[in-house]
Design an enzyme around this catalytic site. Sequence first.
Site, PDB file in Angstrom:
ATOM      1  N   TYR A 129       0.839  -1.201   0.000  1.00 34.39           N
ATOM      2  CA  TYR A 129       0.000   0.000   0.000  1.00 34.39           C
ATOM      3  C   TYR A 129       0.878   1.258   0.000  1.00 34.39           C
ATOM      4  CZ  TYR A 129      -3.987  -2.936   1.514  1.00 34.39           C
ATOM      5  OH  TYR A 129      -4.974  -3.880   1.615  1.00 34.39           O
ATOM      6  N   SER A 130       1.742   1.396   1.024  1.00 36.88           N
ATOM      7  CA  SER A 130       2.484   2.650   1.216  1.00 36.88           C
ATOM      8  C   SER A 130       3.466   2.914   0.081  1.00 36.88           C
ATOM      9  CB  SER A 130       3.271   2.600   2.528  1.00 36.88           C
ATOM     10  OG  SER A 130       2.418   2.329   3.596  1.00 36.88           O
ATOM     11  N   GLU A 244      -6.397  -5.846  11.578  1.00 40.03           N
ATOM     12  CA  GLU A 244      -5.058  -5.583  12.123  1.00 40.03           C
ATOM     13  C   GLU A 244      -5.142  -4.595  13.284  1.00 40.03           C
ATOM     14  OE1 GLU A 244      -2.333  -4.346   9.080  1.00 40.03           O
ATOM     15  OE2 GLU A 244      -0.830  -3.686  10.523  1.00 40.03           O
TER      16      GLU A 244
HETATM   17  C1  LIG Z   1       6.812  -1.570  11.319  1.00 41.61           C
HETATM   18  C2  LIG Z   1       6.095  -1.057  10.103  1.00 41.61           C
HETATM   19  C3  LIG Z   1       5.538  -1.957   9.214  1.00 41.61           C
HETATM   20  C4  LIG Z   1       4.881  -1.491   8.076  1.00 41.61           C
HETATM   21  N1  LIG Z   1       4.382  -2.404   7.201  1.00 41.61           N
HETATM   22  C5  LIG Z   1       3.813  -1.974   6.058  1.00 41.61           C
HETATM   23  C6  LIG Z   1       3.367  -2.912   5.084  1.00 41.61           C
HETATM   24  O1  LIG Z   1       3.464  -4.127   5.273  1.00 41.61           O
HETATM   25  N2  LIG Z   1       2.827  -2.435   3.936  1.00 41.61           N
HETATM   26  C7  LIG Z   1       2.680  -1.095   3.693  1.00 41.61           C
HETATM   27  O2  LIG Z   1       2.159  -0.735   2.644  1.00 41.61           O
HETATM   28  N3  LIG Z   1       3.110  -0.177   4.595  1.00 41.61           N
HETATM   29  C8  LIG Z   1       3.672  -0.587   5.764  1.00 41.61           C
HETATM   30  N4  LIG Z   1       4.116   0.329   6.684  1.00 41.61           N
HETATM   31  C9  LIG Z   1       3.992   1.751   6.383  1.00 41.61           C
HETATM   32  C10 LIG Z   1       2.943   2.473   7.228  1.00 41.61           C
HETATM   33  O3  LIG Z   1       1.642   2.085   6.872  1.00 41.61           O
HETATM   34  C11 LIG Z   1       3.172   3.974   7.032  1.00 41.61           C
HETATM   35  O4  LIG Z   1       4.453   4.271   7.553  1.00 41.61           O
HETATM   36  C12 LIG Z   1       2.130   4.800   7.749  1.00 41.61           C
HETATM   37  O5  LIG Z   1       0.887   4.690   7.118  1.00 41.61           O
HETATM   38  C13 LIG Z   1       2.543   6.294   7.795  1.00 41.61           C
HETATM   39  O6  LIG Z   1       2.872   6.758   6.532  1.00 41.61           O
HETATM   40  P1  LIG Z   1       4.243   7.562   6.270  1.00 41.61           P
HETATM   41  O7  LIG Z   1       5.361   6.745   6.806  1.00 41.61           O
HETATM   42  O8  LIG Z   1       4.264   7.942   4.837  1.00 41.61           O
HETATM   43  O9  LIG Z   1       4.152   8.849   7.188  1.00 41.61           O
HETATM   44  P2  LIG Z   1       3.348  10.188   6.879  1.00 41.61           P
HETATM   45  O10 LIG Z   1       1.978   9.856   6.412  1.00 41.61           O
HETATM   46  O11 LIG Z   1       4.185  11.046   6.006  1.00 41.61           O
HETATM   47  O12 LIG Z   1       3.242  10.830   8.316  1.00 41.61           O
HETATM   48  C14 LIG Z   1       4.338  11.489   8.955  1.00 41.61           C
HETATM   49  C15 LIG Z   1       3.820  12.055  10.276  1.00 41.61           C
HETATM   50  O13 LIG Z   1       2.803  13.037  10.018  1.00 41.61           O
HETATM   51  C16 LIG Z   1       1.604  12.698  10.702  1.00 41.61           C
HETATM   52  N5  LIG Z   1       0.439  13.041   9.881  1.00 41.61           N
HETATM   53  C17 LIG Z   1       0.252  12.754   8.579  1.00 41.61           C
HETATM   54  N6  LIG Z   1      -0.947  13.215   8.171  1.00 41.61           N
HETATM   55  C18 LIG Z   1      -1.532  13.790   9.249  1.00 41.61           C
HETATM   56  C19 LIG Z   1      -2.793  14.430   9.478  1.00 41.61           C
HETATM   57  N7  LIG Z   1      -3.696  14.573   8.502  1.00 41.61           N
HETATM   58  N8  LIG Z   1      -3.060  14.896  10.720  1.00 41.61           N
HETATM   59  C20 LIG Z   1      -2.160  14.754  11.726  1.00 41.61           C
HETATM   60  N9  LIG Z   1      -0.944  14.170  11.568  1.00 41.61           N
HETATM   61  C21 LIG Z   1      -0.640  13.683  10.350  1.00 41.61           C
HETATM   62  C22 LIG Z   1       1.672  11.190  10.901  1.00 41.61           C
HETATM   63  O14 LIG Z   1       0.858  10.770  11.993  1.00 41.61           O
HETATM   64  C23 LIG Z   1       3.154  10.988  11.160  1.00 41.61           C
HETATM   65  O15 LIG Z   1       3.453  11.267  12.508  1.00 41.61           O
HETATM   66  C24 LIG Z   1       4.768  -0.103   7.833  1.00 41.61           C
HETATM   67  C25 LIG Z   1       5.323   0.804   8.743  1.00 41.61           C
HETATM   68  C26 LIG Z   1       5.981   0.344   9.858  1.00 41.61           C
HETATM   69  C27 LIG Z   1       6.581   1.345  10.813  1.00 41.61           C
END
Ligand SMILES: Cc1cc2nc3c(=O)[nH]c(=O)nc-3n(C[C@H](O)[C@H](O)[C@H](O)COP(=O)(O)OP(=O)(O)OC[C@H]3O[C@@H](n4cnc5c(N)ncnc54)[C@H](O)[C@@H]3O)c2cc1C
Length: 393
Positions: A129-130, A244
């Site tokens: 997804y990400s 999840e």
């Molecule tokens: C251990 C681990 C396993 C994972 N496994 C998978 C996987 O199997 N498949 C997959 O696809 N992804 C996976 N991920 C990714 C995970 O889903 C994303 O990291 C998560 O959705 C956050 O996205 P980002 O890292 O792009 O952070 P961002 O979305 O860029 O966020 C950065 C910060 O800004 C804050 N923020 C963002 N938007 C807002 C808002 N509107 N209001 C307030 N605060 C906000 C967030 O809370 C965060 O603190 C995994 C991540 C981890 C840490």
Amino acid sequence: MFTAPFTFTSEQERLREDVRTFLRVDCREDLVRTRRARPWRHSDLAYRGLGERGWLAPDWPAEYGGLGLSIVESAIVAEEMALAGVPDSARVNTVDNAGSTLLAAGTAEQKAEFMPPMAAAERLFVVLYSEPEAGSDLASLSTRATRDGDGWRLTGEKIWNVGAFKADYGVCLARTSEGRSKYAGLSLFLVPLRAEGVRIAEVAGFNPETFNRIVFDDAPLTASALVGAEGDAWQIVNEALAVERTGVYFYGHAQRWLTLLTGFELPPRAMPEVDRLRSDLSAARLLTWRCVDLLARGEDATAAAAAAKWWTSELTARVAALVWSVREVFSGTETITPRWEGSVERIDGLPTAGVELGVSLSEAPGLTVAGGTSEMMLETVSAALLDDAEAVI
Ligand SMILES: Cc1cc2nc3c(=O)[nH]c(=O)nc-3n(C[C@H](O)[C@H](O)[C@H](O)COP(=O)(O)OP(=O)(O)OC[C@H]3O[C@@H](n4cnc5c(N)ncnc54)[C@H](O)[C@@H]3O)c2cc1C
């Protein structure tokens, strides 16, 4: 002490006992080694054993490799895995996420082909997804699938998945059209990972399991790769994430780490936080099981799951912070002062509890991000509360 919102049946209690014995007795040494492994912590022994017994997906229908039970049994297994310290990314990705997606939206052929080997631990999936520029705001993703004859061509980049080098397939979210809103026009695909146009690389980071980056360069997909209706994936994705987010696994992590930590002689200054964590963990368990109960009844658990995921994952971070604050108690092998009688348990010469607590420091931060960050979980809860308030007004 935990008070159950509902009682478990004697069959469910027996299942819990059987899973616990299998993991803690039959798999004990293997799991200690697995927890120290890199780049991916995966115990073949535990995972295959769970699969052989039908415990990976007990809630799936028997024809798809399950035991025809309910999500309660599935959550019991997840909770016991976490309490026994079993790294769980394979089950969460393959069964909770990709499997739930197929169960909800797959064709009869897709279910028959993929679900039995998923449940039997013979096939592993990753969740794609990400993207580098799309995480919390997932619907703004830029991976595209375009029609090519009967099939599709996939182009884009996915990141933060784990175990891709071992997995067979990914369930991938991609844009197939511009919709009325950014939530429309997204579709799900089953993507073979060892295929033309697919490149997998590692991403350096703090997580105990190494993250992967997967690049699709005009990768061909057959027509049968599409899961669910074209352009209509958003709801399916969110429903699969609800499983999840019940938080059972995060709760189990926090509980296990606190139990391991309190096996050491802790300084008096740590005890108030130990007591607070104990009572907060009781509340956390109630939250998670309330959420499982809602899902078992077929009710909407979106807000309950967001609350449970937020609270339980934040607790893992609080336990890890406590571990760090008393690190003098277990750092190094000489300074270990266990409270229990007898010698410190060691496997391969290393004390088991201290090593695992050390890993908690790098694992906990990711738990507040994986499956939706704490901020996004709170946003979901507040949106639900505002909806309720508007309904009353
Ligand atoms: C251990 C681990 C396993 C994972 N496994 C998978 C996987 O199997 N498949 C997959 O696809 N992804 C996976 N991920 C990714 C995970 O889903 C994303 O990291 C998560 O959705 C956050 O996205 P980002 O890292 O792009 O952070 P961002 O979305 O860029 O966020 C950065 C910060 O800004 C804050 N923020 C963002 N938007 C807002 C808002 N509107 N209001 C307030 N605060 C906000 C967030 O809370 C965060 O603190 C995994 C991540 C981890 C840490």
